[in-house]
Design an enzyme around this catalytic site. Sequence first.
Site, PDB file in Angstrom:
ATOM      1  N   SER A   8      38.624  44.806  39.686  1.00  0.00           N
ATOM      2  CA  SER A   8      37.138  45.050  39.330  1.00  0.00           C
ATOM      3  C   SER A   8      36.156  44.550  40.188  1.00  0.00           C
ATOM      4  O   SER A   8      36.296  43.550  40.625  1.00  0.00           O
ATOM      5  CB  SER A   8      37.800  44.792  37.917  1.00  0.00           C
ATOM      6  N   GLY A  48      33.494  40.693  38.809  1.00  0.00           N
ATOM      7  CA  GLY A  48      34.516  41.276  38.949  1.00  0.00           C
ATOM      8  C   GLY A  48      35.400  39.731  39.646  1.00  0.00           C
ATOM      9  O   GLY A  48      35.735  39.251  40.198  1.00  0.00           O
ATOM     10  N   ASN A  52      34.897  37.841  42.697  1.00  0.00           N
ATOM     11  CA  ASN A  52      34.539  36.591  42.645  1.00  0.00           C
ATOM     12  C   ASN A  52      36.396  36.164  43.370  1.00  0.00           C
ATOM     13  O   ASN A  52      35.496  34.920  44.200  1.00  0.00           O
ATOM     14  CB  ASN A  52      35.579  36.159  41.521  1.00  0.00           C
ATOM     15  N   GLY A 225      45.202  26.381  32.502  1.00  0.00           N
ATOM     16  CA  GLY A 225      44.220  25.515  32.697  1.00  0.00           C
ATOM     17  C   GLY A 225      43.727  23.919  33.007  1.00  0.00           C
ATOM     18  O   GLY A 225      43.675  23.514  33.739  1.00  0.00           O
ATOM     19  N   GLY A 256      40.088  31.115  37.259  1.00  0.00           N
ATOM     20  CA  GLY A 256      41.198  31.328  37.706  1.00  0.00           C
ATOM     21  C   GLY A 256      41.118  32.117  39.168  1.00  0.00           C
ATOM     22  O   GLY A 256      41.641  31.968  40.109  1.00  0.00           O
ATOM     23  N   ASP A 257      39.760  32.821  38.991  1.00  0.00           N
ATOM     24  CA  ASP A 257      39.939  33.726  40.472  1.00  0.00           C
ATOM     25  C   ASP A 257      39.529  32.944  41.408  1.00  0.00           C
ATOM     26  O   ASP A 257      39.491  32.910  42.679  1.00  0.00           O
ATOM     27  CB  ASP A 257      38.768  34.797  40.315  1.00  0.00           C
TER      28      ASP A 257
END
Length: 324
Positions: A8, A48, A52, A225, A256-257
């Site tokens: 995305s 997106g 990222n 995490g 996360g990206d």
Amino acid sequence: MSLLIAGSIATDHLMTFQGRFADSLVVEQLDKISLSFLVDGLEIRRGGVAPNICFGLGMLGLRPVLVGAAGEDFADYRSWLERHGVDCGSVHISSTQHTARFVCTTDSSQAQFASFYAGAMSEARNVELAPIAARVGEPDLVLVGADDPEAMQRHTEECRQRGYPFIADPSQQLAFSQGEPIRGLIDGATYLFSNEYESHMIEQKTGWSPDEVRARVGTQVTTLGKDGVRISGRDRETLEIPAVPGVRAVEPTGVGDAFRAGFLAALHWGVDLEQAAQVGCTLAAYVVETVGTQEYTFTRAGFVDRVREAYGDAAGDAIAPHLS
């Protein structure tokens, strides 16, 4: 190493709520939920998953290829990404729809409520990888991230047909997909990325046990995490790498990206999986300390120093030549 990053392309609208969502939820009435939260701030940021990840790769000196669909309002965003080392030459531009929007509110416990408007993202299904490979060279890896579901299926199937090694990273789309499409996105992947919650969702929706998931992918990378990351696979010992200590979390969107970007950059450098995860965790620390997914900055020497502080001199020595 040629990296195609498909996913995305969006603008993030990020808000903060000083209370806790949990305090406003009545479990017995969730089927009638109607809530409004008074937020203290609004940040409009570039986002997106694909941009990222590409931004992080560019910050670490690589030139990834962005694959996705955006609207005609993408011009400023394109300039920003290109200034940070991202190849945007294969982004499909819609003539009728705006670039996708991600709207997210984060509470004081870092819980989130979010909505996503697809917009031009729905046209990502029209993108073919072969012409991109003809332009930039056959890819060493194609990351298939959260995107228009039909686009994700098409990219994955094309990777199989053409022999492109691919990374399965369905993330947010797992909640809206059923077992068979998820199995199709994962089977045969060189790497499978997810967080811990998503890994359980994969098992539940596919009907595969953890061992069966690992039997279908080369390496499974599960982010945990604040507890770091777990790396497992068919023929390898499971590794658990801690997160960077002493992080002052501000906003978790895009963490996360960033991990994926650092991990992939380190793979390009040729370091081992443990060191790749350490690089990923270090880049993720910069993002969680910043509001926005592409607002962080660092010097390359400073990045190496942070790896040394978190993981020791050997880890810093392994990546230092690649960031000099």
